[in-house]
Design an enzyme around this catalytic site. Sequence first.
Site, PDB file in Angstrom:
ATOM      1  N   HIS A  29       0.794  -1.364  -0.101  1.00 24.36           N
ATOM      2  CA  HIS A  29       0.043   0.160   0.064  1.00 24.36           C
ATOM      3  C   HIS A  29       0.916   1.359   0.044  1.00 24.36           C
ATOM      4  O   HIS A  29       2.021   1.161   0.541  1.00 24.36           O
ATOM      5  CB  HIS A  29      -0.834  -0.037   1.282  1.00 24.36           C
TER       6      HIS A  29
ATOM      7  N   ASP B 254       3.200  -4.274   7.802  1.00 22.53           N
ATOM      8  CA  ASP B 254       1.886  -3.610   7.824  1.00 22.53           C
ATOM      9  C   ASP B 254       0.787  -4.498   8.058  1.00 22.53           C
ATOM     10  O   ASP B 254       0.287  -5.298   7.389  1.00 22.53           O
ATOM     11  CB  ASP B 254       1.912  -2.941   6.328  1.00 22.53           C
TER      12      ASP B 254
ATOM     13  N   GLN C 101      -4.664  -4.995   7.265  1.00 26.07           N
ATOM     14  CA  GLN C 101      -5.509  -5.808   6.670  1.00 26.07           C
ATOM     15  C   GLN C 101      -5.621  -7.235   7.448  1.00 26.07           C
ATOM     16  O   GLN C 101      -6.359  -8.028   7.171  1.00 26.07           O
ATOM     17  CB  GLN C 101      -5.467  -5.995   5.146  1.00 26.07           C
TER      18      GLN C 101
ATOM     19  N   LYS D 102     -10.497  -0.184  10.815  1.00 26.96           N
ATOM     20  CA  LYS D 102     -10.758  -1.429   9.933  1.00 26.96           C
ATOM     21  C   LYS D 102     -11.306  -2.623  10.596  1.00 26.96           C
ATOM     22  O   LYS D 102     -11.388  -3.647  10.432  1.00 26.96           O
ATOM     23  CB  LYS D 102      -9.546  -1.859   9.189  1.00 26.96           C
TER      24      LYS D 102
ATOM     25  N   CYS E 137      -5.245   2.745  -3.396  1.00 28.05           N
ATOM     26  CA  CYS E 137      -3.984   3.106  -2.828  1.00 28.05           C
ATOM     27  C   CYS E 137      -2.800   2.255  -2.978  1.00 28.05           C
ATOM     28  O   CYS E 137      -1.945   2.040  -1.911  1.00 28.05           O
ATOM     29  CB  CYS E 137      -4.052   3.707  -1.315  1.00 28.05           C
TER      30      CYS E 137
HETATM   31  N1  C6P Z   1      -6.515   0.547   2.959  1.00 29.21           N
HETATM   32  C1  C6P Z   1      -8.257   0.097   1.331  1.00 29.21           C
HETATM   33  O1  C6P Z   1      -9.409   0.734   0.717  1.00 29.21           O
HETATM   34  P1  C6P Z   1      -4.946   3.900   7.047  1.00 29.21           P
HETATM   35  O2  C6P Z   1      -5.514   4.811   6.034  1.00 29.21           O
HETATM   36  O3  C6P Z   1      -3.766   4.592   7.690  1.00 29.21           O
HETATM   37  O4  C6P Z   1      -5.887   3.432   8.102  1.00 29.21           O
HETATM   38  O5  C6P Z   1      -4.324   2.437   6.529  1.00 29.21           O
HETATM   39  C2  C6P Z   1      -3.615   2.489   5.433  1.00 29.21           C
HETATM   40  C3  C6P Z   1      -3.323   1.074   4.757  1.00 29.21           C
HETATM   41  C4  C6P Z   1      -1.938   0.623   4.967  1.00 29.21           C
HETATM   42  N2  C6P Z   1      -1.907  -0.537   4.644  1.00 29.21           N
HETATM   43  C5  C6P Z   1      -2.809  -1.415   4.047  1.00 29.21           C
HETATM   44  C6  C6P Z   1      -2.525  -2.875   3.481  1.00 29.21           C
HETATM   45  C7  C6P Z   1      -4.012  -0.852   3.782  1.00 29.21           C
HETATM   46  O6  C6P Z   1      -4.847  -1.506   3.254  1.00 29.21           O
HETATM   47  C8  C6P Z   1      -4.132   0.464   4.361  1.00 29.21           C
HETATM   48  C9  C6P Z   1      -5.591   1.047   4.055  1.00 29.21           C
HETATM   49  C10 C6P Z   1      -7.706   0.900   2.517  1.00 29.21           C
HETATM   50  O7  C6P Z   1      -7.498  -0.548   0.994  1.00 29.21           O
HETATM   51  C11 C6P Z   1      -7.513   2.713   2.575  1.00 29.21           C
HETATM   52  S1  C6P Z   1      -6.863   3.022   1.202  1.00 29.21           S
END
Ligand code: C6P
Length: 412
Positions: A128, A205, A208, A231, A370
């Site tokens: 991401h 990371d 997910q 999430k 993203c």
């Molecule tokens: N992905 C998606 O629709 P934040 O925005 O900081 O809470 O998470 C960022 C992020 C980082 N790593 C992974 C693997 C992610 O999936 C995400 C967030 C969302 O897939 C929003 S772009």
Amino acid sequence: MHTLTVLDIERVRGQFPILSRETKPGVPLIYLDSAATSQKPRQVIEAMSTYYERQNANIHRGIHRLAEEATESFESARDKVTEFIGAKSARQVIFTRNTTESVNLVAYSWGRANLGKGDLIVLTEMEHHSNMVPWQMLAQERGVRLAFVKVTEEGLLDLGSFHDLLENKPQLVAFTHMSNMLGTINPVKEMTRLAQEVGAVVLIDGAQSVPHLPVNISDIGADFYAFSAHKMCGPTGIGVLYGREDLLDEMPPFLGGGDMIKRVQLETFTVNDLPHKFEAGTPPIAEAIGLGAAIDFLTSIGMQAVHQHEKLLIERMLDRLEEVPGVRVYGPGVEHKGGVASFSFEGVHPHDVAQILDGQGIAVRAGHHCAMPIHEKFGLAATTRASFYLYNTVEEVDSLIEGLYQVKEVFG
Ligand code: C6P
């Protein structure tokens, strides 16, 4: 109805007020966008309003009753996170705004203190942007090199390419536990071990994975691990950075201000103990309490059950997508995949797919999610993505498939 799942699905759904709304008269909501953000159960919403109605005060500062109660609720949320992810100590659990901020914290604090010209960071092609751009910024600023583990046609990490890159003795290896585009669940424990064997610091990371799988960070052995509350049934505005205690101790602070200090004089300050050292200013208090309630909720259901339920849904989804002409799904088969299916529809733009589905009350995401580099790798600008959580049903998967047939009808 719902006979195959390990969850008492009607009971689970009953705890999410939003799931009973309609998107327009007579059209119930089918929410298949939980990888973007999950819905929130009543107990999370109530825990946050109870804080505002009964305890609202700043924490770690006042000695009045409300301040003490608020501090206790906030720190008890940290204890819940510690236990949920299997960390050894609450000192290792730092509250941030989200996964993105957690990664940036490491890039700014650890990265700028430890990496310089010629050093190497290994990432993967499926990251991401949150686990790519902070490292690109560091690379541009400090002359650090970046290298990327390849992704196979099937959507798995190419472990041969991982081994090859480790031979160059990277200082940092950072990768996602589960891809938000391909759904791939990576062998993080093995990858962590191999990277640490060559002396690398490992950041995972977990945006997910923590919401969807049982995760024990001590068992995985990573040095840093990042995730977001929103999430995993919790509120927006709060995330977590887990870190190895000796590394966190050595790292310089990230943001300066209140709470992260022990003593301040005109020209200088001394830094506070962990975890407060990295929590400057008034933190997201209600949000931490909401995250604690989300953890209680998920724990009462069991992460293994959540994972099994999502497996059932993704299996159904992959099976049924095969029958829809013109659809291509990206990522591995169910064995290595979480509850995420990104797909393209021949001749139809993902935004059009999402719009037609929206007309039927079905919420999916369309775009690059993203994760532009991995889309580019597969020759795509965008995909349509359905992503599942514990409140989704097999019937909803079937509705999605019917929706796709309608897309086909509209676009011939
Ligand atoms: N992905 C998606 O629709 P934040 O925005 O900081 O809470 O998470 C960022 C992020 C980082 N790593 C992974 C693997 C992610 O999936 C995400 C967030 C969302 O897939 C929003 S772009």
